[in-house]
Scaffold this motif. Structure first.
Motif, PDB file in Angstrom:
ATOM      1  N   PHE A 101      -5.330   1.238   0.967  1.00  0.00           N
ATOM      2  CA  PHE A 101      -4.375   0.276   0.449  1.00  0.00           C
ATOM      3  C   PHE A 101      -4.180  -1.109   0.925  1.00  0.00           C
ATOM      4  N   LEU A 102      -4.247  -1.079   2.032  1.00  0.00           N
ATOM      5  CA  LEU A 102      -4.150  -2.077   3.039  1.00  0.00           C
ATOM      6  C   LEU A 102      -5.297  -3.149   3.154  1.00  0.00           C
ATOM      7  N   ARG A 103      -4.863  -4.531   3.173  1.00  0.00           N
ATOM      8  CA  ARG A 103      -5.770  -5.692   3.186  1.00  0.00           C
ATOM      9  C   ARG A 103      -5.369  -6.677   4.084  1.00  0.00           C
ATOM     10  N   ASP A 106      -1.684  -8.219   4.623  1.00  0.00           N
ATOM     11  CA  ASP A 106      -0.711  -7.502   4.327  1.00  0.00           C
ATOM     12  C   ASP A 106       0.035  -7.118   5.571  1.00  0.00           C
ATOM     13  N   ARG A 107       1.402  -6.539   5.017  1.00  0.00           N
ATOM     14  CA  ARG A 107       2.611  -6.295   6.210  1.00  0.00           C
ATOM     15  C   ARG A 107       3.059  -4.846   5.904  1.00  0.00           C
ATOM     16  N   VAL A 108       3.226  -4.022   7.033  1.00  0.00           N
ATOM     17  CA  VAL A 108       3.473  -2.626   7.014  1.00  0.00           C
ATOM     18  C   VAL A 108       4.784  -2.499   7.854  1.00  0.00           C
ATOM     19  N   VAL A 131      -3.735  -7.020   9.680  1.00  0.00           N
ATOM     20  CA  VAL A 131      -2.548  -6.682   8.882  1.00  0.00           C
ATOM     21  C   VAL A 131      -1.434  -6.509   9.865  1.00  0.00           C
ATOM     22  N   GLY A 151       9.121  -8.603   3.300  1.00  0.00           N
ATOM     23  CA  GLY A 151       8.219  -8.585   2.638  1.00  0.00           C
ATOM     24  C   GLY A 151       7.322  -7.427   3.358  1.00  0.00           C
ATOM     25  N   CYS A 152       6.660  -6.459   2.315  1.00  0.00           N
ATOM     26  CA  CYS A 152       6.376  -5.160   2.848  1.00  0.00           C
ATOM     27  C   CYS A 152       5.257  -4.521   1.676  1.00  0.00           C
ATOM     28  N   ASN A 153       4.293  -4.283   1.993  1.00  0.00           N
ATOM     29  CA  ASN A 153       3.076  -3.736   1.226  1.00  0.00           C
ATOM     30  C   ASN A 153       3.341  -2.283   1.131  1.00  0.00           C
ATOM     31  N   VAL A 154       3.444  -1.504   2.472  1.00  0.00           N
ATOM     32  CA  VAL A 154       3.286  -0.280   2.760  1.00  0.00           C
ATOM     33  C   VAL A 154       4.699  -0.022   3.599  1.00  0.00           C
ATOM     34  N   ALA A 182       6.687  -2.462  -2.621  1.00  0.00           N
ATOM     35  CA  ALA A 182       5.675  -1.645  -1.673  1.00  0.00           C
ATOM     36  C   ALA A 182       5.567  -0.490  -1.942  1.00  0.00           C
TER      37      ALA A 182
END
Length: 407
Positions: A101-103, A106-108, A131, A151-154, A182
């Motif tokens: 799921f990460l590209r 992106d921000r974890v 990432v 900001g958060c993708n995961v 997220a």
């Protein structure tokens, strides 16, 4: 195929019966180990339909296997998920879930107290593909929420954490993550489906190292990811291409182990609580980490989101590694090994187990003392385990200078 389990069946019954009926053949009462790598089709059109996923069936073991599917189905039922995908190890499951799921860009957001291998993904491997990873102080929910809002993708959580046994409020943080769109992942290895079901708390993906409690017998590696059918389709595709599939024999061993999961976890949790209380009173003990203790800083959160506190605790010993080196050889009912969740009790310091990949400086930065000893409680009689610890600690006291006792 998907069998229908009575919705009123409790989790112990699901652990025994779930996921198996459709995979038994010839009247066998157990799921067979299907070792064939490929599957024969005389009808080419049917073969293609199965290969494309338009029709149930099997074509090649990297894609799917009947024994593996039975194991996945049992975990799916225990976690009350729409789908589950198995992997060759716990780390294969964790890394595959993240990389699916990460590209780049992106921000974890995660916590500092994740398992050492997971921490390495955040600090070493994800930055290589651009990432951004932000590791917050575990238990500082306000800090985590602030970072999510930036900001958060995961959002990746582990609760309880390995080996510090810290707790995060999964439902609270999942809500914060959902507010920014997220995806939320939780490593549920320590809790097991018996003690915690993160999907009910708003989580998208639940991850297990099946090597640990699910198997329970320290004889097989495996991992599994659970979630919605739509998300699992993407995880499956990643596994299909990257090839970290679970071996059928390993799937059989995990499947067999899960039948006694509830019984094992119940005994382990009972013993862990009594051992934690015993250690709290010992003069060589600086602190005990176990969410079942009222003194645990997030005991109330653990009570809210868990059905039990699990079979793992950790203890910080005075004298640090010197004490540990004296203690471990004296234990009778103990494996001194880099594993957990087995029927036998296992002891190990963080520097040779959970955070062996980390340097001394990295462990200190994560708040992991050299005196921290993780105890994975087995299913032995509680009284014997405490008596064993007592005699080993008494020996250490006889060998240590008085100054250590007064620290």
């Amino acid at each position: 195929m998907r069998e229908h389990i009575d919705n009123n069946a409790r989790i112990g019954t699901k652990a025994v019966w779930g996921g198996e009926k459709d995979f038994r053949v010839f009247g066998a009462t157990q799921v067979p180990v299907v070792l064939s790598v490929a599957y024969d089709y005389s009808d080419v059109d049917e073969w293609q339909e199965v290969a494309l996923g338009n029709k149930p069936g099997y074509t090649y073991n990297r894609m799917s296997n009947p024994t593996v599917r039975a194991m996945e189905e049992k975990v799916r039922l225990l976690e009350e998920a729409e789908e589950a995908i198995a992997f060759s190890s716990g780390m294969a499951a964790i890394s595959s879930a993240l990389y699916t799921f990460l590209r780049p860009g992106d921000r974890v957001v995660s916590v500092k107290d994740t398992y050492g291998g997971t921490n390495k993904i955040f600090t070493e491997f994800l930055p290589q593909i651009h990432v951004e990873t932000v590791l917050c102080n575990t238990g500082d929910h306000e800090e985590i929420e602030r970072e999510i809002a930036k900001g958060c993708n995961v959002l990746y959580l582990e609760s309880p954490t390995n080996p510090t046994l810290k707790i995060t409020d999964i439902e609270r943080l999942a809500k914060a993550a959902k507010a920014v769109g997220a995806l939320v992942m939780v490593d549920n290895t320590f809790a097991t489906p018996i003690n915690q079901n993160p999907l009910k708390l708003g989580v998208d993906l639940v991850i297990h190292s099946a090597t640990k409690f699910l198997s329970g017998h320290a004889d097989v590696l495996g991992g599994v990811v659970c979630g919605s059918a739509a998300l699992m389709e993407k995880v499956y595709h990643y596994r299909e291409i990257h090839g970290a599939n679970l071996d059928p024999w390993a799937a059989y061993l995990i499947l067999r182990g899960m039948k006694t999961l509830k019984l094992r976890v119940r005994q382990q949790a009972q013993s862990a609580m009594e051992i934690a209380r015993f250690l709290q009173k010992h003069p060589l003990v600086e602190s005990v980490n176990y969410p079942g203790l009222e003194t645990h800083p997030h005991h109330d959160i653990a009570k809210k989101q868990m059905n039990g506190f699990g079979g793992i605790l950790s203890v910080v010993l005075k004298g640090e590694m010197e004490t540990i080196k004296l203690l471990l050889p004296r234990l009778q009912y103990a494996n001194r090994a880099g594993n957990l969740g087995a029927v036998e009790t296992i002891y190990g310091p963080a520097r040779t187990t959970s955070h062996v990949e980390c340097t001394l400086e990295e462990r200190r930065a994560l708040g992991i003392s050299e005196g921290l000893l993780r105890i994975s409680v087995g299913i032995e009689d509680t009284e014997d385990l405490i008596a064993d610890l007592s005699q080993a600690l008494a020996y250490v006291e006889s060998q240590m200078p008085l100054s250590i006792h007064n620290l």
